[in-house]
Design a protein around this motif. Structure first.
Motif: not given
Length: 336
Positions: A257-261
């Motif tokens: 999982l890559r969470a982009i802010a």
């Protein structure tokens, strides 16, 4: 998210950001969009049919399949350019509308029977089953292609409500916890006002949440709006839902999982993005912050990531990461 009078009474920081985001969404939804390869209805297990589009690779074998899950009140067509670009690189891509939204709305929005959890547990799950068999009629081997996921905003929250999501990698863009305590300063107070007063009051007054009149996208069914505000007020509301589902993705999904802010995203501050990513207990998680200055632009915001302006930057990086994380050889994934 609320009427202009209420926005005017809120702290200036969030009301200004909300107006800017609304104008950006209106611009983004306008103009020509790539036509899908197919448009069809997908049946859910509770008897609802939701509308979906497929963008298929042309003249080349597919290497993977992708589902794009929309943000709150955003039609699937908003993601058409991104989906078409992924297809051009060999990734068969599906977009869909949640029940009560866009092509999946039947009749007046005030009469739509929809709840926020059902968007994930039923609608997204049905789209996932359809994705698994996409292109399988052409070649049975395509049923075994790696599955990839992109969730925008609420789409990233709903991913965790599916039972045992079959995806190898998931990219969450501007997807946050929604809890008002994950904001700072004036924005924190403004969001609390929206969840406790603005959204419930407007929804009660109209019988639905009038997002369209505010330039925020599609009007929301009453049940979805009330759930949205409740989840933002009390994270325990979502926790209780997950506790009832031992196979929920929040508890069991162990993919990458890559969470982009996004640094200038008023709707999804880094702390809120990190809080949501932390809910995926078994996943291999990473948090990435996109800064407009690094891209040579003044702003990206909550909706800008999906603008075709970022085709060769943000989109290309996302595609490479999704495929590599899923173990797909990307050496031949460029357009011919």
């Amino acid at each position: 998210m609320t009427d202009r009078a209420t926005l005017a009474s809120l702290p200036a920081g969030l009301s200004t950001a909300a107006d800017a985001a609304a104008r950006g969404l209106e611009r983004s939804l306008g103009g020509p969009r790539p036509a899908p390869s197919q448009t069809f209805l997908v049946g859910t297990r509770d008897g609802v049919r939701v509308e979906a589009d497929a963008f298929l690779p042309a003249g080349r074998p597919p290497v993977a399949k992708l589902l794009v899950a929309p943000a709150m009140g955003v039609r699937r067509q908003f993601y058409s350019a991104f989906a078409a670009e992924m297809a051009a690189h060999g990734v068969a891509t599906m977009t869909f509308d949640y029940r009560g939204i866009g092509g999946s709305r039947k009749g007046p929005v005030g009469e739509a029977e929809a709840r926020l959890a059902l968007w994930g547990e039923q609608d997204m799950a049905a789209a996932t089953r359809e994705l698994e068999f996409l292109l399988a009629d052409d070649d049975p081997r395509h049923a075994k292609l790696p599955l990839l996921f992109v969730g925008h905003s609420i789409g990233g929250q709903l991913f965790g409500l599916m039972n045992d999501p079959p995806y190898r990698s998931a990219l969450l863009v501007g997807a946050q916890s929604g809890h008002w305590r994950d904001w700072d300063g004036a924005a924190k107070a403004a969001l609390a006002a929206l969840w406790y007063v603005g959204v419930p009051a407007l929804t009660y007054a109209f019988g639905y949440l009038p997002m369209n009149a505010l330039g925020q996208g599609e009007d929301l069914p009453r049940g979805v709006a009330y759930d949205w505000a409740r989840w933002g007020r009390h994270p325990a509301a979502l926790d209780r839902r997950v506790a009832e589902r031992p196979d929920a993705g929040y508890r069991r999904w162990a993919g990458k999982l890559r969470a982009i802010a996004i640094a200038d995203d008023a709707y999804a501050p880094p702390r809120g993005v990190a809080a949501l990513a932390g809910r995926y207990r078994a996943a291999e998680r990473e948090l990435v912050t996109v800064r407009p200055g690094d891209l040579g632009v003044k702003g990206v915001g909550h909706f800008g990531w999906f603008k075709s302006h970022f085709r060769t930057t943000l989109w290309a990086d996302a595609r490479r990461w999704l495929l590599a994380s899923a173990g797909v050889n990307t050496s031949g994934s460029g357009p011919s």
